[in-house]
Design a protein around this motif. Structure first.
Motif, mmCIF file in Angstrom:
data_model
loop_
_atom_site.group_PDB
_atom_site.id
_atom_site.type_symbol
_atom_site.label_atom_id
_atom_site.label_comp_id
_atom_site.label_asym_id
_atom_site.label_seq_id
_atom_site.Cartn_x
_atom_site.Cartn_y
_atom_site.Cartn_z
ATOM 1 N N THR A 204 74.278 -92.552 -45.925
ATOM 2 C CA THR A 204 73.654 -92.399 -44.608
ATOM 3 C C THR A 204 74.254 -93.334 -43.558
ATOM 4 O O THR A 204 73.835 -93.316 -42.405
ATOM 5 C CB THR A 204 72.134 -92.637 -44.698
ATOM 6 N N ARG B 294 69.267 -90.006 -42.427
ATOM 7 C CA ARG B 294 68.427 -89.803 -43.608
ATOM 8 C C ARG B 294 69.143 -88.879 -44.588
ATOM 9 O O ARG B 294 69.997 -88.076 -44.187
ATOM 10 C CB ARG B 294 67.078 -89.154 -43.221
ATOM 11 N N ASP C 281 77.403 -83.949 -41.181
ATOM 12 C CA ASP C 281 75.943 -84.033 -41.181
ATOM 13 C C ASP C 281 75.429 -84.761 -42.413
ATOM 14 O O ASP C 281 74.376 -85.414 -42.364
ATOM 15 C CB ASP C 281 75.334 -82.628 -41.130
ATOM 16 N N GLU C 282 76.167 -84.634 -43.530
ATOM 17 C CA GLU C 282 75.790 -85.304 -44.768
ATOM 18 C C GLU C 282 77.054 -85.740 -45.497
ATOM 19 O O GLU C 282 78.087 -85.062 -45.428
ATOM 20 C CB GLU C 282 74.990 -84.375 -45.699
ATOM 21 N N GLY D 64 70.114 -85.703 -46.414
ATOM 22 C CA GLY D 64 69.994 -84.378 -45.830
ATOM 23 C C GLY D 64 69.332 -83.352 -46.726
ATOM 24 O O GLY D 64 69.151 -83.556 -47.936
ATOM 25 N N THR E 160 75.841 -94.425 -38.237
ATOM 26 C CA THR E 160 74.891 -93.528 -38.885
ATOM 27 C C THR E 160 75.532 -92.179 -39.187
ATOM 28 O O THR E 160 76.245 -91.604 -38.356
ATOM 29 C CB THR E 160 73.659 -93.328 -37.987
ATOM 30 N N GLY F 227 74.895 -88.281 -39.744
ATOM 31 C CA GLY F 227 73.880 -87.290 -39.414
ATOM 32 C C GLY F 227 72.715 -87.914 -38.693
ATOM 33 O O GLY F 227 72.893 -88.652 -37.706
ATOM 34 N N ASN F 228 71.518 -87.645 -39.200
ATOM 35 C CA ASN F 228 70.317 -88.221 -38.577
ATOM 36 C C ASN F 228 69.899 -89.526 -39.244
ATOM 37 O O ASN F 228 68.809 -90.043 -38.987
ATOM 38 C CB ASN F 228 69.163 -87.217 -38.593
#
Length: 283
Positions: free
Chosen positions: A254, A265, A239-240, A267, A260, A262-263
């Motif tokens: 990121t 951005r 996730d990070e 975290g 990419t 995670g999302n």
């Protein structure tokens, strides 16, 4: 670059600083080094940096040229003569400059000491807001990376490859497809709700900032674990991802190998740790 350098205990104008072409640090990378961040004129974790320097010197069989207190005085004098403020100090100790170039270790030669300061700049706001990109590379370095040696050609080439791909860092992967560290950083990853980092071993430099991050994680009751093997597959689903070093502090990754993280951005866990790091006593 600041104006004054330290050469073997003497302060000289940086543009006039020099050592012999026969110095073994120049000829063989037979030397070790430290980079100490300086905040408002105060060297950060100087005790830890000098302890690691002593360990590196002992590991390669170079006599430590100064007692601890003398190092503290010399480096603080160097910082002050260069105006204090936010800097970083580069310190290198070589085996010395014997009269003859040969691979065999020389006898009765004095180490050479080189130190200078550079201005220290905070990371750009865009880096903290957007994160950085990293790429993975096979680890081609020697097997004793826990020694902070100046033998950094493999690191330099990996960093150059990362730059060519518009990435900030290259992350080394070992023969077992495990994540080791970056070309000039340690690595953390948030996987399944826990912060993971590779456990120290000869392939990994015991980063001073890495140790501070671990202290911050413990102080803030953030679940974390040092693992003997951090698989690349786990990194790819993290996730990070963070990289940390004395010069970078802690940066969010990121994008990894063009994918990419995670999302996409920085975290929430990174943001909490980064904020806590800013409150750490910079001494």
């Amino acid at each position: 670059m600041t104006d004054t350098a330290l050469i073997n205990g003497s302060f000289v104008a940086a543009e006039q600083a020099s050592i012999s072409i026969f110095d073994r640090g120049f000829l063989f990378a037979d030397s070790v080094y430290e980079v100490v961040p300086v905040y408002a004129g105060r060297p950060f974790r100087l005790e830890a940096h000098l302890s690691r320097l002593a360990d590196s010197l002992a590991a390669v069989g170079i006599d430590n040229p100064h007692q601890h207190g003398d190092w503290v005085r010399l480096l603080n004098d160097l910082i002050n003569v260069n105006g204090g403020g936010d800097q970083s100090v580069y310190l290198q100790v070589t085996r010395g400059a014997p009269a003859r170039r040969e691979h065999r270790l020389p006898q009765d030669v004095d180490p050479n000491i080189v130190a200078f300061c550079q201005a220290r700049r905070p990371p750009p706001p865009a880096t903290l807001a957007d994160g950085v990109a990293a790429v993975t590379r096979r680890d081609t370095r020697w097997a004793r990376c826990h020694i902070k040696s100046t033998s950094l050609l493999a690191n330099v080439l990996a960093a150059a490859e990362a730059h060519a791909e518009e990435a900030t860092e290259a992350l080394f992967i070992d023969e077992a497809d495990g994540v080791v560290e970056g070309s000039s950083s340690n690595i953390f990853a948030v996987v399944d709700g826990r912060v993971l980092t590779p456990a120290l071993r000869p392939a990994i430099l015991p980063g001073i900032t890495r140790g501070v991050v671990l202290d911050v994680l413990a102080a803030n009751d953030i679940a974390h674990h040092m693992v003997d093997h951090l698989p690349l597959t786990a990194l790819r689903r993290a996730d990070e991802i963070w990289i940390c070093s004395s010069s970078r502090e802690i940066m969010p990754v990121t994008q990894l190998d063009g994918v990419t993280v995670g999302n996409g951005r920085p975290g929430d866990v990174w943001a909490k740790v980064y904020g806590a790091l800013q409150e750490v006593d910079h001494e």
